[in-house]
Scaffold this active site. Structure first.
Site, PDB file in Angstrom:
ATOM      1  N   LYS A  22       0.839  -1.213   0.000  1.00  0.00           N
ATOM      2  CA  LYS A  22       0.000   0.000   0.000  1.00  0.00           C
ATOM      3  C   LYS A  22       0.863   1.249   0.000  1.00  0.00           C
ATOM      4  CE  LYS A  22      -2.381   2.494   3.685  1.00  0.00           C
ATOM      5  NZ  LYS A  22      -1.387   3.458   3.881  1.00  0.00           N
ATOM      6  N   ASN A  23       1.826   1.321   0.904  1.00  0.00           N
ATOM      7  CA  ASN A  23       2.560   2.579   1.051  1.00  0.00           C
ATOM      8  C   ASN A  23       3.481   2.880  -0.128  1.00  0.00           C
ATOM      9  OD1 ASN A  23       1.220   3.082   3.386  1.00  0.00           O
ATOM     10  ND2 ASN A  23       2.916   2.569   4.753  1.00  0.00           N
ATOM     11  N   CYS A 117      -5.066   8.075   9.013  1.00  0.00           N
ATOM     12  CA  CYS A 117      -5.260   7.553  10.364  1.00  0.00           C
ATOM     13  C   CYS A 117      -4.918   8.614  11.401  1.00  0.00           C
ATOM     14  CB  CYS A 117      -4.379   6.329  10.589  1.00  0.00           C
ATOM     15  SG  CYS A 117      -4.871   4.909   9.613  1.00  0.00           S
ATOM     16  N   ARG A 122       0.398  15.088  12.917  1.00  0.00           N
ATOM     17  CA  ARG A 122       1.085  14.644  11.701  1.00  0.00           C
ATOM     18  C   ARG A 122       1.472  15.869  10.871  1.00  0.00           C
ATOM     19  NH1 ARG A 122      -1.555   9.040   9.425  1.00  0.00           N
ATOM     20  NH2 ARG A 122       0.544   8.825   8.612  1.00  0.00           N
ATOM     21  N   ASP A 306       3.950   0.394  12.209  1.00  0.00           N
ATOM     22  CA  ASP A 306       2.734  -0.153  11.587  1.00  0.00           C
ATOM     23  C   ASP A 306       2.485  -1.618  11.947  1.00  0.00           C
ATOM     24  OD1 ASP A 306       2.268   2.314  10.533  1.00  0.00           O
ATOM     25  OD2 ASP A 306       2.619   1.767   8.440  1.00  0.00           O
ATOM     26  N   ARG A 398      -9.006   0.244   3.843  1.00  0.00           N
ATOM     27  CA  ARG A 398      -8.084   1.200   3.212  1.00  0.00           C
ATOM     28  C   ARG A 398      -6.751   0.539   2.883  1.00  0.00           C
ATOM     29  NH1 ARG A 398      -6.348   5.269   6.735  1.00  0.00           N
ATOM     30  NH2 ARG A 398      -4.890   5.431   5.033  1.00  0.00           N
TER      31      ARG A 398
END
Ligand code: UD1
Length: 419
Positions: A22-23, A117, A122, A306, A398
């Protein structure tokens, strides 16, 4: 509204195939905006963040052809606007990569502040610092970011903190800049290497990705006309590795790069699990109660934040008291309240949590506060006695492709229910 219902306990056994990262994918898609032409991307995870990324690209003028659920061709020859759709960009964090890519390609972008999230503050100051050093004017007003540059000029950029997002974003903006950009104190995550490999395949000149100094020699244009396959998702692989340990199961996790999983492997061995490394697959099994362990999350190659909630499930069932120190995010222990509803004994103070191991978890209604917290609750539901109902599963969708199907195929009793 949908929920996941998991009935346990189950020892997970069998084989599971890991999807694309995903990232990496959420950065590679905006990176296509730098290309004046087409490219094909394979091994895209079929998750909601990717679908939204594609919608954003289309709103900017890209043409996308889906070959199957994991492969697309994108034509970014003709972009039509420099205003990104706020309703879509606010849905996830990585939408900020549009800034770096559009600054590079169009010299201008207007975009809303990114969502994602809720893990604590952030900030994006390091992204902005990088763009400004390259010569852009950046302003943030009323929830919107405006960035503009005549021609970006390569320069030296020292990152004050190690940031995945800032490293990738500044790298994107520097690809078409004039001259050479050097990013010092860069993050080293595998997805940074993957984005650099993708851009180099399309004609960029990026060296040193994966180390803490990245050098980008600006090129005139990226031509594309190539096919790229996204790297396997190390966090999804780690999630299944930890699910094998928590459930005292035995899993063969296929299509992963085991080199990316070394810190997770080390911790699994420390708690008494077993690991067999095949290079592109990894077998993890455990036949006893895990031992306690202490963990500090760190940037790669340290233990990933994560995977912190997922290993938290393992430690909540360990012999003795374990300590987790979360060094990246301020609010990453929200899941511990949910585990406590299931019988865990966890207390958290700021960025430290104490896990007093219990013998069993019990099914309960729980809420997924963020993506990885949701994955941890699926593991907890599998190991717990009785029925666990997991709410707010849009967070899980997601980032995990077919989570219930993958868990069901290895023995979990899990179903998705619409209410
Ligand atoms: C990425 C991952 C996320 C993961 C995180 C850390 C994506 C889409 N998300 O998030 O899943 O948890 O890396 O591995 O890839 N910071 C600043 N200023 C900045 C940028 C970051 O102070 O300009 C701080 C953050 O608040 C945090 C730390 O730096 O404390 C690391 O953040 P960063 O690596 O940037 O995380 P993300 O890229 O947002």
């Amino acid at each position: 509204m949908e929920k996941l219902v998991v009935t346990g306990p189950t020892r997970l056994k069998g084989e599971v195939e890991i999807s694309g990262a995903k990232n990496a994918a959420v950065a590679i898609l905006p990176a296509t905006l730098l290309i004046n032409g087409t490219c094909t991307i394979e091994n895209l995870p079929n998750i909601s963040d990717i679908k939204i990324s594609c919608e954003i690209l289309e709103k900017l003028g890209a043409k996308i052809t889906w070959h199957n659920k994991n492969c697309i061709t994108i034509d970014t020859s003709h972009l039509t606007t420099t205003k990104a759709p706020m309703d879509l960009t606010s849905k996830f964090r990585a939408s900020y990569y549009i800034i770096g890519a559009m600054l590079g390609r169009m010299g201008e972008i207007e975009v809303g502040m990114p969502g994602g999230c809720k893990l604590g503050a952030r900030p994006i100051d390091q992204h902005i610092k990088g763009f400004e050093l390259l010569g852009a004017n950046v302003s943030v007003e009323k929830g919107k970011i405006y960035a503009k540059a005549n021609k970006l000029q390569g320069t030296s950029i020292y990152m004050d903190i190690v940031s995945v997002g800032a490293t990738i974003n500044v790298m994107l903006s520097a690809v078409l800049a004039k001259g050479t950009t050097v990013i010092d104190n860069a993050a080293k995550e595998p997805h940074i290497v993957d984005v650099a490999n993708f851009l180099n395949t399309m004609g960029a000149d990026i060296r040193g990705a994966g180390t803490d100094v990245i050098k980008i020699n600006g090129v005139e244009k990226l031509c594309g006309n190539a096919t790229y396959s996204v790297v396997p998702d190390q966090i999804e692989a780690g999630t299944f590795m930890l699910a094998a340990v928590a459930t005292k199961g035995d899993l063969l996790i296929k299509n992963c790069i085991t080199k990316h999983l070394e810190s997770t492997t080390a911790k699994i061995l420390e708690v008494g699990g077993n690991v067999e490394d095949f290079g592109d697959a990894i077998r993890v099994w455990c036949d006893k109660k895990p031992c306690k362990a202490n963990i500090k999350t760190l940037p790669y190659p340290g233990f990933p934040t994560d995977l912190q909630p997922q290993i938290g499930v393992v430690l909540s069932l360990a012999n003795g008291t374990s300590i987790i120190n979360e060094s990246i995010w301020d609010s990453r222990f929200q899941y511990t309240e949910e585990l406590n509803k299931m019988g865990a004994k966890i207390t958290s103070h700021g960025k430290t949590a104490f896990f007093e191991g219990v013998d069993k978890l019990y099914g309960a209604p729980v809420c997924s506060s963020d993506l990885r917290a949701g994955a941890a609750l699926v593991i907890a539901g599998t190991v717990a006695e009785g029925m666990t109902e997991i709410y707010n599963i849009e967070h899980i969708d997601r980032g995990y492709e077919n989570i219930e199907e993958k868990f069901r195929n290895i023995g979990a009793n899990i179903k998705r229910i619409s209410e």
